[in-house]
Design a protein around this motif. Structure first.
Motif, PDB file in Angstrom:
ATOM      1  N   GLN A   1       0.823  -1.214   0.000  1.00  0.00           N
ATOM      2  CA  GLN A   1       0.000   0.000   0.000  1.00  0.00           C
ATOM      3  C   GLN A   1       0.859   1.267   0.000  1.00  0.00           C
ATOM      4  N   ASP A   2       2.043   1.158  -0.517  1.00  0.00           N
ATOM      5  CA  ASP A   2       2.987   2.280  -0.650  1.00  0.00           C
ATOM      6  C   ASP A   2       3.461   2.823   0.698  1.00  0.00           C
ATOM      7  N   LYS A   3       3.053   2.204   1.792  1.00  0.00           N
ATOM      8  CA  LYS A   3       3.442   2.680   3.129  1.00  0.00           C
ATOM      9  C   LYS A   3       4.591   1.857   3.699  1.00  0.00           C
ATOM     10  N   PHE A   4       4.409   0.557   3.749  1.00  0.00           N
ATOM     11  CA  PHE A   4       5.410  -0.324   4.329  1.00  0.00           C
ATOM     12  C   PHE A   4       6.333  -0.822   3.220  1.00  0.00           C
ATOM     13  N   ARG A   5       7.645  -0.693   3.423  1.00  0.00           N
ATOM     14  CA  ARG A   5       8.590  -0.983   2.356  1.00  0.00           C
ATOM     15  C   ARG A   5       9.764  -1.821   2.884  1.00  0.00           C
ATOM     16  N   ILE A   6      10.176  -2.767   2.076  1.00  0.00           N
ATOM     17  CA  ILE A   6      11.355  -3.595   2.353  1.00  0.00           C
ATOM     18  C   ILE A   6      12.252  -3.510   1.125  1.00  0.00           C
ATOM     19  N   PHE A   7      13.545  -3.307   1.338  1.00  0.00           N
ATOM     20  CA  PHE A   7      14.410  -3.105   0.170  1.00  0.00           C
ATOM     21  C   PHE A   7      15.810  -3.653   0.422  1.00  0.00           C
ATOM     22  N   TYR A   8      16.482  -3.937  -0.703  1.00  0.00           N
ATOM     23  CA  TYR A   8      17.873  -4.371  -0.701  1.00  0.00           C
ATOM     24  C   TYR A   8      18.620  -3.552  -1.744  1.00  0.00           C
ATOM     25  N   GLU A   9      19.785  -3.000  -1.353  1.00  0.00           N
ATOM     26  CA  GLU A   9      20.578  -2.164  -2.250  1.00  0.00           C
ATOM     27  C   GLU A   9      22.007  -2.703  -2.310  1.00  0.00           C
ATOM     28  N   SER A  10      22.604  -2.604  -3.494  1.00  0.00           N
ATOM     29  CA  SER A  10      23.993  -3.017  -3.682  1.00  0.00           C
ATOM     30  C   SER A  10      24.669  -2.014  -4.614  1.00  0.00           C
ATOM     31  N   ARG A  11      25.807  -1.460  -4.158  1.00  0.00           N
ATOM     32  CA  ARG A  11      26.512  -0.449  -4.961  1.00  0.00           C
ATOM     33  C   ARG A  11      27.990  -0.798  -5.068  1.00  0.00           C
ATOM     34  N   VAL A  12      28.543  -0.583  -6.264  1.00  0.00           N
ATOM     35  CA  VAL A  12      29.977  -0.690  -6.506  1.00  0.00           C
ATOM     36  C   VAL A  12      30.462   0.660  -7.007  1.00  0.00           C
ATOM     37  N   LEU A  13      31.421   1.242  -6.280  1.00  0.00           N
ATOM     38  CA  LEU A  13      31.968   2.562  -6.598  1.00  0.00           C
ATOM     39  C   LEU A  13      33.462   2.426  -6.869  1.00  0.00           C
ATOM     40  N   VAL A  14      33.944   3.012  -7.959  1.00  0.00           N
ATOM     41  CA  VAL A  14      35.366   2.963  -8.305  1.00  0.00           C
ATOM     42  C   VAL A  14      35.827   4.359  -8.707  1.00  0.00           C
ATOM     43  N   ASN A  15      37.133   4.566  -8.626  1.00  0.00           N
ATOM     44  CA  ASN A  15      37.719   5.821  -9.096  1.00  0.00           C
ATOM     45  C   ASN A  15      38.191   5.666 -10.539  1.00  0.00           C
TER      46      ASN A  15
END
Length: 332
Positions: free
Chosen positions: A103-117
């Protein structure tokens, strides 16, 4: 890139897409009602980021050069090495995110990021920086009215940063006063620095939905993570035909504190597809504790450990972001 230029670019993008969508979807503007949220919806996002990157190893190496000259005395060679700073880099990141909403209120999430120079030719350290960041979290967004929601989130976050530097270099120091010959140094050096942090990251968020096809998302996250640091290095040099080899180790506990601020302009082209243009700024400080730096004697070890353990380094990443979002509702 300055903040004013970034804000100007985002403003132009917003106005351009606003005009385009207004022409193609005039009927949308005649509907003040916001579509009711789905009971269940899954989102898949992919984000590309590019901007300025400042890594902790830059400050640490400068502090190390100062401590060496402070405890051993400064020579021409030491001063020359001190002038060779690790630069501020351009950085690029790829982020993947999976999210479920009820219902757009309760949220579960997983994030993965790779950062390089992005490597620079004028970098005397030839550094390669890589950060792997993973977060699993929960959030609740409360709608104050159909066009405005305020939210809070909690993320279990792990961050692993690695900086590899080294290579072969040739240095030449001109003759001193009263001397007729300079000094040549041929060096090989390899260094690996690792930072690992874990902890809970709270955040606050605002979602503004003035139109069915356009939203503005703002957020701020607060980092106070704990972890450890380790640095292992090896160097070999030839000076006037003589070979010298050294091994170095530093390590201890560390904390990672700061904030991440973000703003995104969201354009919903259909119920299942959206694009985001945004800006984010991460400002972190790394503080070392219970530190050990090996020296060539017990006294040197004590002095270097006390000095390195009292230092603070920083990590900054200011970026423009572009996101593609796909979603699908299911259930009633």
């Amino acid at each position: 890139m300055s903040h004013n230029k970034i804000i100007l670019i985002l403003g132009v993008v917003f106005l351009s897409f606003g005009s385009l969508l207004a022409k193609d979807y005039d009927s949308t503007h005649e509907l003040p009602e916001v579509r009711q949220p789905d009971k269940h919806r899954v989102y898949l996002r992919s984000t590309g980021s590019a901007g300025g990157l400042y890594i902790p190893e830059k400050d640490y190496l400068r502090n190390s050069d100062v401590s060496f000259m402070l405890f051993n005395g400064a020579t021409m060679y030491d001063l020359l090495m001190y002038t060779q700073q690790m630069p501020k880099y351009d950085g690029s990141a790829n982020t993947r995110e999976l999210e479920y909403r009820y219902q757009d209120k309760f949220r579960i999430f997983y994030e993965s990021r790779v950062l390089v120079n992005d490597k620079k030719q004028d970098d005397p350290y030839l550094a390669q920086f890589t950060e792997n960041k993973k977060s699993f979290g929960l959030a609740y967004f409360h709608p104050l009215n159909p066009h405005f929601s305020i939210g809070a989130s909690l993320r279990r976050t792990s961050i692993n940063q690695m900086t590899n530097s080294g290579g072969i270099s040739y240095e030449y120091i001109p003759p001193f006063a009263g001397s007729i010959m300079g000094i040549s140094y041929l060096q090989f050096h390899d260094r690996e620095a690792k930072l690992n942090f874990t902890g809970i990251v709270p955040g606050i968020h605002l979602e503004i939905k003035p139109l069915r096809w356009f939203e503005i998302h703002l957020g701020q996250q607060f980092y106070n993570l704990k972890g450890n640091d380790s640095k292992v290095g090896f160097a070999a040099a030839t000076v006037a035909g003589l070979g010298v080899a050294t091994f170095g180790y530093s390590g201890g506990d560390a904390t990672y504190t700061g904030t991440r601020q973000s703003i995104d302009f969201v354009f919903r082209f259909s119920s299942w597809f959206a694009a985001k243009w945004g800006y984010s700024k991460e400002s972190m400080r790394v503080k070392y504790q219970n530190y050990l730096t090996l020296g060539n004697s017990p006294t040197a070890t004590l002095l270097y450990s006390a000095w390195d353990g009292s230092q603070t380094t920083k990590f900054d990443f200011t970026a423009l972001n572009f996101t593609l979002e796909f979603s699908k509702s299911f259930g009633e």
